[in-house]
Design a protein around this motif. Sequence first.
Motif, PDB file in Angstrom:
ATOM      1  N   ARG A 165      91.849  92.297  75.062  1.00 43.69           N
ATOM      2  CA  ARG A 165      92.955  93.109  75.593  1.00 43.69           C
ATOM      3  C   ARG A 165      94.304  92.387  75.421  1.00 43.69           C
ATOM      4  N   GLN A 166      94.299  91.063  75.578  1.00 42.37           N
ATOM      5  CA  GLN A 166      95.541  90.303  75.404  1.00 42.37           C
ATOM      6  C   GLN A 166      95.987  90.324  73.939  1.00 42.37           C
ATOM      7  N   GLU A 169      97.445  93.712  73.250  1.00 41.25           N
ATOM      8  CA  GLU A 169      98.769  93.831  73.879  1.00 41.25           C
ATOM      9  C   GLU A 169      99.848  93.156  73.036  1.00 41.25           C
TER      10      GLU A 169
END
Length: 262
Positions: A165-166, A169
Amino acid sequence: MSWVDIGVNLTNKQFKDDAADVVERALSVDVDQLILTGTSLLESQQALSLAKRWPGTCFSTAGIHPHDAKEFQPEQLTALAQLLIQPQVVAVGECGLDFNRDFSPRPVQCEVLEQQLSLAAELNMPVFLHERDASDTLLAILKPWRDKLPAAVVHCFTGSEIALRQYLELDLHIGVTGWVCDERRGTELLAMMPLIPAGRLMLETDAPFLIPRDLQPKPKRRRNEPCYLPHIAATIAAKRGETLAQLSEHTLAASQRFFGLM
């Protein structure tokens, strides 16, 4: 359908006697373009030489793998830059951080990565990244560079959902291998496949490594090849609730856009 294998170690000694057959087998199953990985100055030169043998089919990267960072000398940056301006070379890398094996001291890995990110920014080229047990440090290093780079992919991603997810992002692409076909250690990664948006997912074998464990019948050789990419794709498509044609369409478009393939 057409596929791009974004990570093939065709310079590996396991391919020294039959590289042409390997490429031919890939083409026979619609794996139409291969990105040959450079991991040191020498192997980047060798990858370029191989890419020139199959114009339009094979392309290459040029970079210094974190395992090789301890051998890197600053003056080699000039030679690396000369490779990166060749038309067949489509990305800076394989570069990054490996805090799992630690074959090079961590501060050296970080410094060599920074130098290659600087080169990628200067040349406006995408980056082909390696990361093992180092996502926090990699993110910290990448963030100041991200808006200076056209694109970056975390190749052979095997990390946590938090790391995934990072990375997303930060507008990174994600490369996925036959790790998802391994019932012992790939189930967590397979479960994450629906989280990767179309346009950010790219497929790779990392051949000759990471042969899919569930191939049937089992190959006589435990050597991975690009011709197994459609098998990996079928596993990923099923998990994402997509047809093979749908997966092919968006991964092909993402890969060709990312690497600027003809």
